[in-house]
Design a protein around this motif. Structure first.
Motif, PDB file in Angstrom:
ATOM      1  N   THR A 275      -2.096  -1.193  -9.102  1.00 31.74           N
ATOM      2  CA  THR A 275      -2.839  -1.264  -7.841  1.00 31.74           C
ATOM      3  C   THR A 275      -3.391  -2.676  -7.682  1.00 31.74           C
ATOM      4  O   THR A 275      -3.499  -3.433  -8.649  1.00 31.74           O
ATOM      5  CB  THR A 275      -4.007  -0.263  -7.831  1.00 31.74           C
ATOM      6  OG1 THR A 275      -4.955  -0.654  -8.839  1.00 31.74           O
ATOM      7  CG2 THR A 275      -3.526   1.160  -8.072  1.00 31.74           C
ATOM      8  N   GLN A 276      -3.751  -3.024  -6.472  1.00 30.62           N
ATOM      9  CA  GLN A 276      -4.354  -4.337  -6.220  1.00 30.62           C
ATOM     10  C   GLN A 276      -5.630  -4.510  -7.036  1.00 30.62           C
ATOM     11  O   GLN A 276      -5.915  -5.601  -7.530  1.00 30.62           O
ATOM     12  CB  GLN A 276      -4.644  -4.511  -4.719  1.00 30.62           C
ATOM     13  CG  GLN A 276      -3.412  -4.761  -3.884  1.00 30.62           C
ATOM     14  CD  GLN A 276      -2.668  -6.015  -4.313  1.00 30.62           C
ATOM     15  OE1 GLN A 276      -3.237  -7.055  -4.607  1.00 30.62           O
ATOM     16  NE2 GLN A 276      -1.341  -5.912  -4.374  1.00 30.62           N
TER      17      GLN A 276
ATOM     18  N   GLN B 244      -6.295  -3.132 -10.026  1.00 30.08           N
ATOM     19  CA  GLN B 244      -5.902  -3.396 -11.415  1.00 30.08           C
ATOM     20  C   GLN B 244      -5.464  -4.854 -11.593  1.00 30.08           C
ATOM     21  O   GLN B 244      -5.818  -5.498 -12.576  1.00 30.08           O
ATOM     22  CB  GLN B 244      -4.752  -2.472 -11.837  1.00 30.08           C
ATOM     23  CG  GLN B 244      -5.145  -1.034 -12.055  1.00 30.08           C
ATOM     24  CD  GLN B 244      -3.919  -0.161 -12.303  1.00 30.08           C
ATOM     25  OE1 GLN B 244      -2.955  -0.199 -11.548  1.00 30.08           O
ATOM     26  NE2 GLN B 244      -3.977   0.637 -13.361  1.00 30.08           N
ATOM     27  N   ILE B 245      -4.708  -5.350 -10.633  1.00 31.26           N
ATOM     28  CA  ILE B 245      -4.231  -6.729 -10.691  1.00 31.26           C
ATOM     29  C   ILE B 245      -5.412  -7.686 -10.621  1.00 31.26           C
ATOM     30  O   ILE B 245      -5.511  -8.638 -11.409  1.00 31.26           O
ATOM     31  CB  ILE B 245      -3.219  -7.006  -9.555  1.00 31.26           C
ATOM     32  CG1 ILE B 245      -1.956  -6.172  -9.768  1.00 31.26           C
ATOM     33  CG2 ILE B 245      -2.875  -8.495  -9.465  1.00 31.26           C
ATOM     34  CD1 ILE B 245      -1.027  -6.134  -8.583  1.00 31.26           C
ATOM     35  N   LYS B 246      -6.318  -7.441  -9.707  1.00 28.12           N
ATOM     36  CA  LYS B 246      -7.497  -8.303  -9.520  1.00 28.12           C
ATOM     37  C   LYS B 246      -8.337  -8.376 -10.789  1.00 28.12           C
ATOM     38  O   LYS B 246      -8.734  -9.455 -11.229  1.00 28.12           O
ATOM     39  CB  LYS B 246      -8.346  -7.795  -8.354  1.00 28.12           C
ATOM     40  CG  LYS B 246      -9.541  -8.633  -8.046  1.00 28.12           C
ATOM     41  CD  LYS B 246     -10.335  -8.049  -6.899  1.00 28.12           C
ATOM     42  CE  LYS B 246     -11.628  -8.842  -6.734  1.00 28.12           C
ATOM     43  NZ  LYS B 246     -12.592  -8.136  -5.903  1.00 28.12           N
ATOM     44  N   ILE B 247      -8.582  -7.235 -11.408  1.00 24.09           N
ATOM     45  CA  ILE B 247      -9.392  -7.180 -12.629  1.00 24.09           C
ATOM     46  C   ILE B 247      -8.721  -7.991 -13.742  1.00 24.09           C
ATOM     47  O   ILE B 247      -9.372  -8.781 -14.427  1.00 24.09           O
ATOM     48  CB  ILE B 247      -9.623  -5.716 -13.074  1.00 24.09           C
ATOM     49  CG1 ILE B 247     -10.572  -5.034 -12.101  1.00 24.09           C
ATOM     50  CG2 ILE B 247     -10.146  -5.644 -14.504  1.00 24.09           C
ATOM     51  CD1 ILE B 247     -10.644  -3.522 -12.255  1.00 24.09           C
ATOM     52  N   ARG B 248      -7.425  -7.822 -13.912  1.00 26.56           N
ATOM     53  CA  ARG B 248      -6.713  -8.548 -14.977  1.00 26.56           C
ATOM     54  C   ARG B 248      -6.588 -10.022 -14.668  1.00 26.56           C
ATOM     55  O   ARG B 248      -6.633 -10.853 -15.578  1.00 26.56           O
ATOM     56  CB  ARG B 248      -5.323  -7.949 -15.190  1.00 26.56           C
ATOM     57  CG  ARG B 248      -5.357  -6.637 -15.926  1.00 26.56           C
ATOM     58  CD  ARG B 248      -3.940  -6.167 -16.122  1.00 26.56           C
ATOM     59  NE  ARG B 248      -3.901  -4.914 -16.837  1.00 26.56           N
ATOM     60  CZ  ARG B 248      -3.110  -4.682 -17.864  1.00 26.56           C
ATOM     61  NH1 ARG B 248      -2.283  -5.615 -18.290  1.00 26.56           N
ATOM     62  NH2 ARG B 248      -3.110  -3.536 -18.462  1.00 26.56           N
ATOM     63  N   TYR B 249      -6.407 -10.342 -13.396  1.00 30.93           N
ATOM     64  CA  TYR B 249      -6.197 -11.747 -13.010  1.00 30.93           C
ATOM     65  C   TYR B 249      -7.447 -12.566 -13.210  1.00 30.93           C
ATOM     66  O   TYR B 249      -7.405 -13.729 -13.540  1.00 30.93           O
ATOM     67  CB  TYR B 249      -5.711 -11.809 -11.565  1.00 30.93           C
ATOM     68  CG  TYR B 249      -4.991 -13.095 -11.229  1.00 30.93           C
ATOM     69  CD1 TYR B 249      -3.713 -13.322 -11.681  1.00 30.93           C
ATOM     70  CD2 TYR B 249      -5.601 -14.078 -10.464  1.00 30.93           C
ATOM     71  CE1 TYR B 249      -3.025 -14.491 -11.396  1.00 30.93           C
ATOM     72  CE2 TYR B 249      -4.937 -15.259 -10.173  1.00 30.93           C
ATOM     73  CZ  TYR B 249      -3.655 -15.463 -10.634  1.00 30.93           C
ATOM     74  OH  TYR B 249      -2.990 -16.619 -10.351  1.00 30.93           O
ATOM     75  N   GLU B 250      -8.604 -11.930 -12.998  1.00 29.79           N
ATOM     76  CA  GLU B 250      -9.888 -12.631 -13.169  1.00 29.79           C
ATOM     77  C   GLU B 250     -10.174 -12.806 -14.635  1.00 29.79           C
ATOM     78  O   GLU B 250     -10.824 -13.637 -15.115  1.00 29.79           O
ATOM     79  CB  GLU B 250     -11.021 -11.851 -12.496  1.00 29.79           C
ATOM     80  CG  GLU B 250     -10.886 -11.827 -10.998  1.00 29.79           C
ATOM     81  CD  GLU B 250     -11.896 -10.919 -10.317  1.00 29.79           C
ATOM     82  OE1 GLU B 250     -12.589 -10.141 -11.019  1.00 29.79           O
ATOM     83  OE2 GLU B 250     -12.007 -10.979  -9.091  1.00 29.79           O
TER      84      GLU B 250
ATOM     85  N   PHE C 140       2.228 -11.893  -8.065  1.00 30.85           N
ATOM     86  CA  PHE C 140       1.186 -11.002  -8.570  1.00 30.85           C
ATOM     87  C   PHE C 140       0.774  -9.992  -7.495  1.00 30.85           C
ATOM     88  O   PHE C 140      -0.381  -9.910  -7.095  1.00 30.85           O
ATOM     89  CB  PHE C 140      -0.013 -11.813  -9.077  1.00 30.85           C
ATOM     90  CG  PHE C 140       0.309 -12.581 -10.321  1.00 30.85           C
ATOM     91  CD1 PHE C 140       0.303 -11.962 -11.554  1.00 30.85           C
ATOM     92  CD2 PHE C 140       0.650 -13.928 -10.257  1.00 30.85           C
ATOM     93  CE1 PHE C 140       0.617 -12.663 -12.715  1.00 30.85           C
ATOM     94  CE2 PHE C 140       0.967 -14.631 -11.411  1.00 30.85           C
ATOM     95  CZ  PHE C 140       0.947 -13.998 -12.635  1.00 30.85           C
ATOM     96  N   SER C 141       1.763  -9.213  -7.052  1.00 31.70           N
ATOM     97  CA  SER C 141       1.550  -8.143  -6.075  1.00 31.70           C
ATOM     98  C   SER C 141       1.829  -6.819  -6.771  1.00 31.70           C
ATOM     99  O   SER C 141       2.290  -6.797  -7.910  1.00 31.70           O
ATOM    100  CB  SER C 141       2.511  -8.311  -4.896  1.00 31.70           C
ATOM    101  OG  SER C 141       3.846  -8.131  -5.345  1.00 31.70           O
ATOM    102  N   SER C 142       1.591  -5.717  -6.082  1.00 23.52           N
ATOM    103  CA  SER C 142       1.898  -4.409  -6.670  1.00 23.52           C
ATOM    104  C   SER C 142       3.380  -4.289  -6.997  1.00 23.52           C
ATOM    105  O   SER C 142       3.751  -3.704  -8.018  1.00 23.52           O
ATOM    106  CB  SER C 142       1.478  -3.278  -5.723  1.00 23.52           C
ATOM    107  OG  SER C 142       0.072  -3.193  -5.679  1.00 23.52           O
ATOM    108  N   ALA C 143       4.240  -4.843  -6.158  1.00 21.65           N
ATOM    109  CA  ALA C 143       5.680  -4.778  -6.412  1.00 21.65           C
ATOM    110  C   ALA C 143       6.072  -5.607  -7.637  1.00 21.65           C
ATOM    111  O   ALA C 143       7.025  -5.278  -8.333  1.00 21.65           O
ATOM    112  CB  ALA C 143       6.459  -5.260  -5.194  1.00 21.65           C
ATOM    113  N   GLY C 144       5.328  -6.673  -7.911  1.00 18.66           N
ATOM    114  CA  GLY C 144       5.658  -7.559  -9.019  1.00 18.66           C
ATOM    115  C   GLY C 144       5.036  -7.191 -10.343  1.00 18.66           C
ATOM    116  O   GLY C 144       5.539  -7.556 -11.398  1.00 18.66           O
TER     117      GLY C 144
END
Length: 132
Positions: free
Chosen positions: A123-124, A126-132, A106-110
């Motif tokens: 972006t980190q 965007q990932i953080k918001i979706r992951y939470e 779950f990184s920007s590359a992934g």
């Protein structure tokens, strides 16, 4: 006149390539879409030569290279025409909040998302918001 045109929901691929994993993830994280294998970017149908081999590779990507497993969101079908056989991947918007390529996590590359006719790394934030 070309039958196929790339868009936010349609990706054309002349043949199977390893970038398909990133593209599937981008559609899952976006609004869904369709990948059509056997069509040049110009829209010209060239068909898929090794259908069984290509379907096996796609199945491997779906079941082993994407997290969480998106099997229920992806339907594969064959389309036959005089110019050749096409493989269509119909990808629904993912039911999970976020998907990634396992090898990058779950990184920007992934984690990618479809914007216009291309895949972009999330972006980190965007990932953080979706992951939470």
């Amino acid at each position: 006149m070309n039958r196929y045109i790339e868009s936010e929901t349609v990706e054309l691929k002349e043949k199977y390539t390893d970038t398909i994993c990133k593209e599937i993830v981008a559609f899952l994280n976006g609004e869904g879409g369709k990948i059509i294998i056997g069509v040049k970017d110009s829209g010209e149908i060239v068909g898929v030569q090794k259908i069984d081999e290509t379907l096996r590779k796609i199945s491997d990507v779906i079941t082993r290279q994407i997290e969480p497993n998106p099997q229920e969101e992806i339907k594969t079908e064959l389309q036959f025409s005089e110019q050749g056989t096409l493989i269509l991947l119909n990808i629904a918007k993912g039911i999970q909040n976020i998907y990634c390529q396992k090898k990058y996590g779950f990184s920007s590359a992934g984690c990618s998302i479809r914007i216009g006719t291309t895949c972009h790394e999330m972006t980190q934030e965007q990932i953080k918001i979706r992951y939470e």
